[in-house]
Structures are given as structure tokens and as C-alpha cells.
Write a protein that holds these residues in place. Structure first.
Motif, PDB file in Angstrom:
ATOM      1  N   SER A  68      -4.998  -4.648  -0.572  1.00 20.55           N
ATOM      2  CA  SER A  68      -3.998  -3.684  -1.007  1.00 20.55           C
ATOM      3  C   SER A  68      -3.460  -4.111  -2.368  1.00 20.55           C
ATOM      4  N   ARG A  69      -2.351  -3.527  -2.762  1.00 15.58           N
ATOM      5  CA  ARG A  69      -1.773  -3.891  -4.060  1.00 15.58           C
ATOM      6  C   ARG A  69      -1.297  -5.338  -4.099  1.00 15.58           C
TER       7      ARG A  69
ATOM      8  N   ALA B 283       2.261   3.263  -6.969  1.00 20.52           N
ATOM      9  CA  ALA B 283       1.412   2.410  -7.795  1.00 20.52           C
ATOM     10  C   ALA B 283       1.913   2.405  -9.225  1.00 20.52           C
TER      11      ALA B 283
ATOM     12  N   SER C  71      -5.472   0.765  -1.156  1.00 24.71           N
ATOM     13  CA  SER C  71      -4.033   0.988  -1.116  1.00 24.71           C
ATOM     14  C   SER C  71      -3.672   2.155  -0.215  1.00 24.71           C
TER      15      SER C  71
ATOM     16  N   ASP D 293       0.814  -1.198   0.000  1.00 26.92           N
ATOM     17  CA  ASP D 293       0.000   0.000   0.000  1.00 26.92           C
ATOM     18  C   ASP D 293       0.852   1.254   0.000  1.00 26.92           C
TER      19      ASP D 293
END
Length: 277
Positions: free
Chosen positions: A89-90, A29, A127, A25
Motif C-alpha cells: 500500500s502507500r 493519495a 492502494s 490505502d
């Protein structure tokens, strides 16, 4: 500042892209794409293949739970749609390879194992959010999505930011209550395991507090940390090796998706009448 310094150390270590227990997170990104939108519906893999690879083997005790998923059982036994929402999250996704992520793999296996049940798994990315920040969105989220089951993956950002463990426990408690009050079954999923970050982040307090909340609310806890720790210790996956990022991520996500599908089936006590073995 502490979180930024820790993130810098993690990035310098050359962590693998998805399977490692980094603070997904908190990391920058990737460029936006259909597979990394905040709310996605994972595509079903062309081949679910229920027969798990040897690397996916997990000791039975790590998938055992006394808590039940009653709403999942009701949906499956009545043939109603089983809508599952993964809040994470990611680390929930694999950028540009959405059908290889663990939610997509879980959906594929559940569809194969429960052929009479319409199964749909969607993902809501939270995220860079702590448990408290994520929980504050749950009332509106549940009003909009109305899932049968929510799998809430949390803890990484709180550990990265050194959030007080008691405050973390309170936030998880409030989040679980909000999800249950909205009428959903809940599964908690704890942090990833990474040998590269276990000396940088104090993980045990967050693992322990998630376990306490799960017991207090009588909900299943999917112990992702212990499962990945087992795979690493047994040599199933080398989670320390940074050179096989994308391929390793797909393999780990496939195994996690399979394990989650089995975990849901077992916690809902679905028998042969619902399953296709």
C-alpha cells in the motif's frame, strides 16, 4: 461509513506521514510523481551501509522463521537474478523520497550482502484494496512480472473496513496460493503498529489470521507490527509523535529494509559463500 468516520478521526490525530499504522490505502493519495506510480523500481541508495544503527536493533525471536525460501536460495547459489516484488500500500513508499523507502533499502542491503547475485526489487502498489481485491489481480500480475520472491504487505484496509476475519483469512489463503502456483517464494508482511490507532482498529484478528495462513502454507511471516511495537516500547522511535513525519519515516523505513534483507537471507539459509560480511 464506519471506515470514513475512522479515517476522519485518524487524520484529526495528526498521524505521521509514513511510519504510523494508519490506513495508508484509504487515505487520499499525494500528487502523482515518478516515486508514487503504481509500479515502481526503487533506486539503490548511494550507501547501503550494512552496519545497522542502534535504533534498528530487533530481538532475534522477531526475525526467526522455520519456513524456507527455497527459490531465493536456488537463485542466490546459482548466481541467477533475484527479482523481488513487493506488493503493498502507500506505506510501502515515502512520497518524493523513493530511495529511502524500505524496498529500496532492502535492495541496497541485499546487493551489498550478496555481491555475486543480481538483485532487483520492484513495487506494485495496491492502494485502497482489501486482501481479496488485491489477490484477484495476482494471476495476471505474476504472468507479467515473474518474480523469484513476492513480499505481500496486507491487512490494513481489511482492518479499517472491519472485513470479517474469516473472509480475510480466506482471501489471504487464495492470494498466497496464486503466488505460489505462479512459481514464487512468498513472504507475508502484516500491518504497521501505531499507538494512535490501536484503540480505533481491532488489529489482533487480522494479525492472528495472517499467522495462521503463514503456518498452513509454510511461508515466512515478517511481523512488522511486533517489530514496530518493540521499537516504540523501547524508545527507539516515538511513533506517537506527529512532528517528525518525513525524517521519522526515513529512519523507520531504513530499519525495516535492513530487517527484511536479513530476514530474506536467513530464510534462504544463505551462507558465507553467498554473503559478503
Amino acid at each position: 461509513m464506519k471506515a470514513k468516520v475512522l479515517l476522519s478521526l485518524i487524520l484529526l490525530c495528526g498521524m505521521p506521514a509514513a511510519p504510523s499504522a494508519r490506513a495508508d490505502d484509504a487515505a487520499p493519495a499525494p500528487a502523482a510523481s515518478p516515486s508514487t506510480s503504481p509500479s515502481t523500481s526503487p533506486a539503490t541508495s548511494p550507501s547501503a551501509s550494512s552496519a545497522a544503527p542502534p535504533a534498528c536493533e530487533i530481538p532475534a525471536n522477531l526475525l526467526a522463521t522455520e519456513s524456507q525460501l527455497l527459490k531465493v536460495a536456488e537463485a542466490a547459489k546459482s548466481g541467477k537474478p533475484l527479482d523481488i516484488l513487493v506488493i503493498g500500500s502507500r506505506s510501502t513508499i515515502i512520497p518524493f523520497s523513493e530511495d529511502s523507502s524500505y524496498p529500496a533499502r532492502m535492495q541496497a542491503i541485499l546487493k551489498e550482502r550478496l555481491p555475486s547475485v543480481p538483485v532487483h526489487v520492484s513495487v506494485e502498489l495496491q492502494s485502497k484494496k482489501t486482501a481479496e481485491e488485491a489477490a484477484s489481480t495476482f494471476v495476471k500480475l505474476m504472468e507479467a512480472r515473474k518474480p523469484t520472491l513476492v513480499i505481500w504487505q496486507t491487512g490494513t484496509v481489511d482492518a479499517m473496513r472491519s472485513i470479517d476475519p474469516d473472509e480475510f483469512r480466506s482471501a489471504v489463503t487464495e492470494g498466497v496460493a496464486a503466488l505460489q502456483n505462479a512459481g514464487a517464494d512468498v513472504v507475508l508482511m502484516n500491518l504497521q503498529y501505531s499507538p494512535r490507532t490501536e484503540t480505533m482498529i481491532s488489529v489482533p484478528p487480522y494479525l492472528d489470521n495472517m499467522r495462521v495462513v503463514a503456518q498452513e502454507h509454510d511461508i515466512p511471516l515478517f511481523d512488522r507490527f511486533a517489530i514496530m511495537h518493540q521499537w516504540n516500547d523501547q524508545g527507539n522511535f516515538d511513533l506517537f509523535n506527529p512532528t517528525r513525519g518525513p525524517e521519522l519515516a526515513k529512519q523507520v523505513h531504513d530499519c525495516l529494509g535492513r530487517a527484511l534483507a536479513q530476514f530474506v537471507i536467513d530464510a534462504a539459509h544463505l551462507g558465507p559463500a553467498q554473503q559478503q560480511n
